[in-house]
Design a protein around this motif. Structure first.
Motif, PDB file in Angstrom:
ATOM      1  N   PRO A  75      85.840   2.408 -44.687  1.00 11.74           N
ATOM      2  CA  PRO A  75      84.594   2.384 -43.906  1.00 11.74           C
ATOM      3  C   PRO A  75      84.883   2.373 -42.410  1.00 11.74           C
ATOM      4  O   PRO A  75      85.949   1.930 -41.974  1.00 11.74           O
ATOM      5  CB  PRO A  75      83.919   1.085 -44.362  1.00 11.74           C
ATOM      6  N   ARG A  76      83.937   2.848 -41.643  1.00 11.55           N
ATOM      7  CA  ARG A  76      84.074   2.866 -40.201  1.00 11.55           C
ATOM      8  C   ARG A  76      83.472   1.608 -39.583  1.00 11.55           C
ATOM      9  O   ARG A  76      82.480   1.084 -40.079  1.00 11.55           O
ATOM     10  CB  ARG A  76      83.390   4.108 -39.613  1.00 11.55           C
ATOM     11  N   VAL A  77      84.110   1.150 -38.541  1.00  9.04           N
ATOM     12  CA  VAL A  77      83.609  -0.009 -37.800  1.00  9.04           C
ATOM     13  C   VAL A  77      82.817   0.520 -36.605  1.00  9.04           C
ATOM     14  O   VAL A  77      83.407   1.095 -35.669  1.00  9.04           O
ATOM     15  CB  VAL A  77      84.757  -0.912 -37.327  1.00  9.04           C
ATOM     16  N   ASP A  90      77.295  -4.045 -35.458  1.00  6.42           N
ATOM     17  CA  ASP A  90      76.872  -4.965 -36.516  1.00  6.42           C
ATOM     18  C   ASP A  90      77.842  -6.139 -36.520  1.00  6.42           C
ATOM     19  O   ASP A  90      78.929  -6.056 -37.078  1.00  6.42           O
ATOM     20  CB  ASP A  90      76.856  -4.252 -37.871  1.00  6.42           C
ATOM     21  N   THR A  91      77.460  -7.224 -35.874  1.00  8.15           N
ATOM     22  CA  THR A  91      78.362  -8.373 -35.747  1.00  8.15           C
ATOM     23  C   THR A  91      78.617  -9.061 -37.077  1.00  8.15           C
ATOM     24  O   THR A  91      79.631  -9.753 -37.237  1.00  8.15           O
ATOM     25  CB  THR A  91      77.770  -9.387 -34.753  1.00  8.15           C
ATOM     26  N   GLN A  95      82.831  -4.250 -42.366  1.00  7.61           N
ATOM     27  CA  GLN A  95      83.588  -3.001 -42.367  1.00  7.61           C
ATOM     28  C   GLN A  95      85.076  -3.240 -42.090  1.00  7.61           C
ATOM     29  O   GLN A  95      85.930  -2.563 -42.673  1.00  7.61           O
ATOM     30  CB  GLN A  95      83.022  -2.040 -41.311  1.00  7.61           C
ATOM     31  N   ALA A  96      85.379  -4.206 -41.205  1.00  7.54           N
ATOM     32  CA  ALA A  96      86.788  -4.463 -40.897  1.00  7.54           C
ATOM     33  C   ALA A  96      87.536  -4.966 -42.127  1.00  7.54           C
ATOM     34  O   ALA A  96      88.693  -4.586 -42.373  1.00  7.54           O
ATOM     35  CB  ALA A  96      86.894  -5.475 -39.752  1.00  7.54           C
TER      36      ALA A  96
END
Length: 218
Positions: A75-77, A90-91, A95-96
């Protein structure tokens, strides 16, 4: 009638066998047997080391494929910039964590496949082969990580934010937050290869029994 040139001699009696006499020692050169074993085993060890080096190189090169799959599936951050700094869009997003998890799952899959292929190619195994597999898997994992970073989004976040403009969402560079996931591939490869060798590897021949049929050991 001519006389024989040499006088005839009576046959000599054969020496009697003394059961208490020590057997005659055969000529033996100290260290000859060890040298023979060393000469016979040295080419085999060199061949195993050469095969292990080839396997390590082949496994390491396959890390390029893992890196491309990681870049495709992870997934992309999302990031966003304003006048002052760059922030996570999106805090509370995960994704990380998904980036690390995707790399871990791919590493486990590559570990299983690489161990299976190596076992099918070289069933007898050996310490050099296992070491080559582990080293190649570790190098392949590092190479996959670097390929994902190089081919992925721009690593210069500030320059990327300036190029897209303020308030525009863009992807963060590929990054592994937990470097321990690099060990997923080599650890999985060693475990799978060990299991395959234990279950389907060649067995040592049983020692020859000196007892005849129908005879039992006392």
């Amino acid at each position: 009638m001519t006389a024989p040139l040499t006088p005839s001699q009576p046959p000599q009696p054969e020496p009697e066998h003394d059961p208490w006499q020590a057997p005659r020692a055969s000529a033996h050169v100290p260290g000859a047997e060890a040298d023979t074993r060393h000469e016979e085993g040295e080419p085999g060890m060199k061949r195993e080391i050469g095969q292990a080096a080839v396997i390590a190189a082949a496994v390491a090169v396959s890390g390029v494929l893992l890196g491309l799959l990681w870049l495709w599936l992870a997934p992309r951050v999302p990031l966003i910039a304003d006048k002052q700094a760059v922030y996570l869009k999106d805090t509370e997003g995960e994704q990380a964590i998904g980036v690390d998890g995707t790399f871990t799952l791919l590493g486990l899959a590559f570990g299983f496949v690489s161990a299976l292929v190596v076992f099918l190619v070289r069933r007898r195994g050996g310490i050099p082969l296992v070491v080559g597999l582990a080293v190649g898997a570790l190098l392949g994992a590092v190479l996959a990580w670097k390929v994902g970073v190089w081919v992925g989004p721009d690593t210069d976040v500030v320059a990327h934010a300036k190029s897209v403009g303020r308030g525009v969402v863009f992807d963060a560079p590929m990054e592994l937050n937990a470097k321990g996931v690099l060990l997923a591939w080599p650890v999985a490869a060693m475990i799978v290869h060990l299991v395959l060798t234990a279950l389907f590897g060649p067995r040592d021949p049983e020692p020859f029994s000196s007892y005849g049929p129908g005879q039992e050991r006392a």
